[in-house]
Design a protein around this motif. Structure first.
Motif, PDB file in Angstrom:
ATOM      1  N   GLY A  90     -36.915 -56.684  78.350  1.00  0.00           N
ATOM      2  CA  GLY A  90     -36.436 -57.606  78.949  1.00  0.00           C
ATOM      3  C   GLY A  90     -35.441 -58.402  77.882  1.00  0.00           C
ATOM      4  O   GLY A  90     -34.389 -59.569  78.185  1.00  0.00           O
ATOM      5  N   ALA A  91     -35.215 -58.347  76.925  1.00  0.00           N
ATOM      6  CA  ALA A  91     -33.953 -59.127  75.757  1.00  0.00           C
ATOM      7  C   ALA A  91     -32.386 -57.992  75.944  1.00  0.00           C
ATOM      8  O   ALA A  91     -31.955 -58.991  75.858  1.00  0.00           O
ATOM      9  N   ILE A  92     -32.628 -57.214  76.540  1.00  0.00           N
ATOM     10  CA  ILE A  92     -31.653 -56.753  76.823  1.00  0.00           C
ATOM     11  C   ILE A  92     -31.118 -56.937  77.819  1.00  0.00           C
ATOM     12  O   ILE A  92     -30.001 -57.261  78.375  1.00  0.00           O
ATOM     13  N   ALA A  93     -32.200 -57.287  79.196  1.00  0.00           N
ATOM     14  CA  ALA A  93     -31.294 -56.943  80.270  1.00  0.00           C
ATOM     15  C   ALA A  93     -30.845 -58.901  80.278  1.00  0.00           C
ATOM     16  O   ALA A  93     -30.010 -59.089  80.916  1.00  0.00           O
ATOM     17  N   GLU A  94     -31.172 -59.559  79.559  1.00  0.00           N
ATOM     18  CA  GLU A  94     -30.915 -61.152  79.114  1.00  0.00           C
ATOM     19  C   GLU A  94     -29.259 -61.553  78.824  1.00  0.00           C
ATOM     20  O   GLU A  94     -28.261 -61.911  79.289  1.00  0.00           O
ATOM     21  N   LEU A  95     -28.926 -59.835  78.412  1.00  0.00           N
ATOM     22  CA  LEU A  95     -27.340 -60.026  77.861  1.00  0.00           C
ATOM     23  C   LEU A  95     -26.757 -59.193  78.604  1.00  0.00           C
ATOM     24  O   LEU A  95     -25.409 -59.765  78.808  1.00  0.00           O
ATOM     25  N   LEU A  96     -26.937 -58.354  79.360  1.00  0.00           N
ATOM     26  CA  LEU A  96     -26.383 -58.351  80.667  1.00  0.00           C
ATOM     27  C   LEU A  96     -26.348 -59.588  81.446  1.00  0.00           C
ATOM     28  O   LEU A  96     -24.991 -59.103  82.241  1.00  0.00           O
ATOM     29  N   ASP A  97     -27.993 -59.875  81.713  1.00  0.00           N
ATOM     30  CA  ASP A  97     -27.069 -61.648  82.833  1.00  0.00           C
ATOM     31  C   ASP A  97     -25.912 -61.932  82.219  1.00  0.00           C
ATOM     32  O   ASP A  97     -25.312 -62.858  82.902  1.00  0.00           O
ATOM     33  N   ASN A  98     -25.798 -62.685  80.838  1.00  0.00           N
ATOM     34  CA  ASN A  98     -24.589 -63.397  80.571  1.00  0.00           C
ATOM     35  C   ASN A  98     -23.142 -62.520  81.215  1.00  0.00           C
ATOM     36  O   ASN A  98     -22.666 -62.955  81.392  1.00  0.00           O
ATOM     37  N   ALA A  99     -22.706 -61.054  81.039  1.00  0.00           N
ATOM     38  CA  ALA A  99     -21.958 -60.413  81.812  1.00  0.00           C
ATOM     39  C   ALA A  99     -22.084 -60.615  82.952  1.00  0.00           C
ATOM     40  O   ALA A  99     -20.839 -60.757  83.416  1.00  0.00           O
ATOM     41  N   PHE A 127     -22.706 -54.908  73.058  1.00  0.00           N
ATOM     42  CA  PHE A 127     -22.150 -55.165  74.585  1.00  0.00           C
ATOM     43  C   PHE A 127     -21.015 -56.033  74.561  1.00  0.00           C
ATOM     44  O   PHE A 127     -21.246 -56.783  73.442  1.00  0.00           O
ATOM     45  N   GLN A 128     -20.438 -55.117  75.099  1.00  0.00           N
ATOM     46  CA  GLN A 128     -19.503 -55.585  75.910  1.00  0.00           C
ATOM     47  C   GLN A 128     -19.102 -56.095  77.106  1.00  0.00           C
ATOM     48  O   GLN A 128     -18.628 -54.907  77.776  1.00  0.00           O
ATOM     49  N   ASP A 129     -18.153 -56.789  76.878  1.00  0.00           N
ATOM     50  CA  ASP A 129     -17.495 -57.288  78.710  1.00  0.00           C
ATOM     51  C   ASP A 129     -15.777 -57.523  78.967  1.00  0.00           C
ATOM     52  O   ASP A 129     -15.835 -58.228  77.696  1.00  0.00           O
ATOM     53  N   ASN A 130     -15.452 -57.692  79.793  1.00  0.00           N
ATOM     54  CA  ASN A 130     -13.991 -58.357  80.037  1.00  0.00           C
ATOM     55  C   ASN A 130     -14.452 -59.188  81.101  1.00  0.00           C
ATOM     56  O   ASN A 130     -13.192 -59.575  81.146  1.00  0.00           O
ATOM     57  N   GLY A 131     -14.825 -60.111  80.688  1.00  0.00           N
ATOM     58  CA  GLY A 131     -15.227 -61.614  81.844  1.00  0.00           C
ATOM     59  C   GLY A 131     -13.862 -62.664  80.664  1.00  0.00           C
ATOM     60  O   GLY A 131     -13.419 -61.690  80.073  1.00  0.00           O
ATOM     61  N   GLY A 132     -14.676 -63.751  80.911  1.00  0.00           N
ATOM     62  CA  GLY A 132     -13.221 -64.938  80.813  1.00  0.00           C
ATOM     63  C   GLY A 132     -13.355 -65.582  79.242  1.00  0.00           C
ATOM     64  O   GLY A 132     -12.700 -65.906  78.707  1.00  0.00           O
ATOM     65  N   GLY A 133     -14.104 -64.716  78.205  1.00  0.00           N
ATOM     66  CA  GLY A 133     -14.696 -64.619  77.029  1.00  0.00           C
ATOM     67  C   GLY A 133     -14.996 -66.236  76.505  1.00  0.00           C
ATOM     68  O   GLY A 133     -14.948 -67.853  78.244  1.00  0.00           O
ATOM     69  N   ALA A 321     -33.426 -46.561  84.319  1.00  0.00           N
ATOM     70  CA  ALA A 321     -33.788 -46.355  84.859  1.00  0.00           C
ATOM     71  C   ALA A 321     -33.824 -48.025  85.574  1.00  0.00           C
ATOM     72  O   ALA A 321     -33.909 -48.414  86.898  1.00  0.00           O
ATOM     73  N   TYR A 322     -34.332 -48.793  84.410  1.00  0.00           N
ATOM     74  CA  TYR A 322     -34.472 -50.985  84.857  1.00  0.00           C
ATOM     75  C   TYR A 322     -33.153 -51.045  85.545  1.00  0.00           C
ATOM     76  O   TYR A 322     -33.293 -51.235  86.088  1.00  0.00           O
ATOM     77  N   ALA A 323     -31.703 -50.718  84.693  1.00  0.00           N
ATOM     78  CA  ALA A 323     -30.942 -51.474  84.918  1.00  0.00           C
ATOM     79  C   ALA A 323     -30.414 -51.368  86.284  1.00  0.00           C
ATOM     80  O   ALA A 323     -29.976 -51.383  86.717  1.00  0.00           O
ATOM     81  N   SER A 324     -30.900 -49.804  86.615  1.00  0.00           N
ATOM     82  CA  SER A 324     -30.642 -49.573  87.905  1.00  0.00           C
ATOM     83  C   SER A 324     -31.299 -50.260  88.948  1.00  0.00           C
ATOM     84  O   SER A 324     -30.893 -50.476  90.514  1.00  0.00           O
TER      85      SER A 324
END
Length: 594
Positions: A90-99, A127-133, A321-324
């Protein structure tokens, strides 16, 4: 930090206590804080659920330079706040949500990977994304408690708390690198949220060291807000308590961020009660799993292979599996890349057989805008061999409650009514809890719960013959599909997660042949055709209808009360005006007589 393991990796992070003393000045609040060495008897717990149990050191009151006295937030609050996440995924999902929220700013991927802390060879999460920063102001808002600018219909985040709770739930420390281009100005910022630093230095307030740079001609120049000494002290603190011991190492972290994006590194990951890391990176090199999975696998050998093949079981222990199934709609130009391999999104609704779309109209009250919710319901592919039912409830495209069970009977009572029926809906009209793993238990949610239960019963009654059952729960052709072979060709959708799986109870999510219990011994099968069971089901149906009627009457009653209050207010105003007119008329009469 490195993706490859060092020559001598260790399993447990060495948190030896430093006796160094020094001064650190918080740039944001201009507070002088004296660092104190920890007593030799003091120890840190590396288990998350025990990490808040430490005795804070009494520190001298900070001197405020021409500032008003303010309330402080003790570092223990970081841990207390993070306990809202009972589940690490659930904590990892929060960081995925931000991306995912950065898709509107051009993000096309988020990477999740295991890297190594070169200071102590321990694993860390990337955790790394190429969003707006984030620019310096946004970085400070991200590190602050309760601040959120995400209040649109598309963004998932809304409470301004997810980053802090999620990172602190996964590990004791997190460092953030972000680069942003705004017009002709390019900036990069570094922020350190370190529970280890706060505990070891005996802080009685949450201090977050931050340093910012402006990029000119490919050169990073420090952005000074107060003084050069403040900026240098913040940098010194980051270098002392982060995985990077030099400014050059820090700057290297921006190389793969390119023009814009954000990188979060969570380190000093928490351990379980056995002294092992909560997250298991070794069982599958393309996945991240919860290490405590084995403690729930008290299954017979004939059942283990089957239950592991179902998404409802896998999502509780497998991040892949969860992220899928974490997001309802499949992304067009965005990927979640887990340990170097993109995750293939799975639509639960598309996996159902004999699907039916039901439109649900929630009662939102007199002043609310009317909404219509489409609910897809059907049988899982393996029905009737697999005992599973429940609804997958999403909110703003994000899965909140996977395989939410609504029937109280199920396998524990020998009932098969409703088994195999699975639904999917997006409920944007109700609010999720802060950990986004449940919904607030409001009247709206209770009404939805009752309506979904009714949907399962109605669908079962009209479609159960398609899988060989009568509405009462008995088989049409005696021993029709008594059981399924152990090896299943398809990965199916199984039942809701059970906290404990016991071999002496029927196992949700696997096929148990009729007449055989979960341990493989013969048992008597309870018939659903007896009058007692039918009477119970009839009473349940009547209760649902009565409840829904009561709720409708409550809505009408509330509306009538508002109308009465409005009319009473108008009557009061009319009486007041009448009284004023009568007074004015009396005054005019007296004036005429005079």
């Amino acid at each position: 930090m490195s993706l490859k393991p060092p020559k001598n990796p260790c399993n447990v992070v060495d948190l030896s206590i430093s006796d160094d003393e020094g001064n650190n000045e918080d740039e944001r609040f201009h507070i002088q804080i004296q660092q104190q060495s920890m007593p030799s008897s003091w120890t840190e717990s590396r288990s998350f659920w025990r990490a808040g149990a430490y005795d804070p050191i009494s520190t001298p009151s900070p001197s405020f330079h021409e500032e008003l006295e303010r309330a402080r937030v003790h570092p223990k609050f970081l841990h207390t706040n993070a306990t809202s996440h009972k589940w690490a995924f659930g904590a990892i999902a929060e960081l995925l949500d931000n991306a995912v929220d950065e898709i509107c700013h051009g993000a096309t991927f988020v990477k999740v990977d295991r890297i190594y802390n070169t200071r102590d060879n321990s694993p860390a999460l990337l955790f790394q994304d190429n969003g707006g920063g984030m620019d310096p102001d946004c970085m400070r808002q991200c590190m602050s408690l309760g601040y959120s600018s995400k209040r649109t219909d598309t963004t998932i985040g809304q409470y301004g708390n997810g980053f802090k709770t999620s990172t602190m739930r996964l590990g004791a420390d997190a460092i953030v690198f972000s680069r942003k281009i705004c017009g002709s100005r390019a900036t990069q910022s570094i922020g350190l949220l370190s529970y280890t630093f706060l505990r070891r230095t005996g802080q009685d307030d949450i201090i977050v060291p931050l340093v910012d740079f402006e990029i000119n001609d490919n050169r990073a120049q420090p952005i000074i807000y107060s003084s050069q000494d403040d900026w240098s002290n913040n940098l010194k603190t980051i270098l002392e308590w982060s995985p990077f011991s030099s400014t050059e190492e820090l700057m290297l972290q921006f190389e793969d961020i390119r023009p814009h994006g954000t990188k979060v590194i969570v380190y000093n990951l928490w351990l379980n009660d056995d002294g092992d890391f909560e997250l298991d990176f070794d069982d599958d090199e393309e996945d991240i799993r919860l290490r405590d999975e084995n403690s729930y696998e008290r299954l017979s050998k004939s059942h283990t292979a089957m239950v592991k093949s179902h998404i409802s079981y896998c999502l509780r222990y497998s991040l892949r599996a969860y992220a899928s199934v974490l997001y309802l709609k499949k992304f067009a130009k965005f990927q979640i890349i887990l340990r170097g391999k993109p995750i293939q999104q799975l639509s639960i609704a598309e996996e159902l057989k004999f699907p039916k779309v039901i439109t649900y109209k929630p009662h939102l009250g007199m002043a609310s805008k009317e909404v219509l919710v489409e609910t897809t319901i059907g049988f899982v592919r393996e029905a009737p061999g697999i005992r599973v039912h429940g609804f997958n409830i999403y909110h703003k495209n994000r899965l909140i409650m996977p395989f939410f069970q609504l029937l109280t009977g199920g396998s524990g009572t020998g009932s098969v009514k409703g088994n195999g029926v699975v639904g999917v809906l997006e409920a944007n009209f109700i609010e999720p809890a802060h950990d986004k793993q449940d919904f607030e238990r409001t009247a709206l949610f209770i009404r939805l719960e009752m309506r979904l239960k009714q949907m399962i019963y109605d669908y079962w009654k009209s479609h159960c013959h398609l899988i060989g059952y009568l509405p009462g729960g008995s088989l049409i052709h005696g021993n029709f599909q008594q059981g399924l072979p152990v090896e299943q060709p398809d990965v199916g959708l199984a039942a809701n997660f059970q906290t404990v799986l016991s071999t002496d109870q029927p196992i949700i999510g696997i096929a148990v042949p009729r007449g055989i219990n979960s341990s493989g011994t013969p048992r008597e099968v309870a018939s659903m055709d007896d009058s007692g069971s039918e009477l119970v089901e009839k009473i349940c149906d009547e209760n649902i209808q009565l409840y829904l009627r009561c709720e409708e009457h409550r809505e009408k009653e509330a509306g009538l009360k508002q109308t009465i209050e409005k009319l009473e207010g108008e009557l009061k105003d009319a009486r007041r005006k009448c009284s004023q007119l009568a007074t004015n008329i009396e005054i005019q009469r007296r004036q005429i007589k005079q």
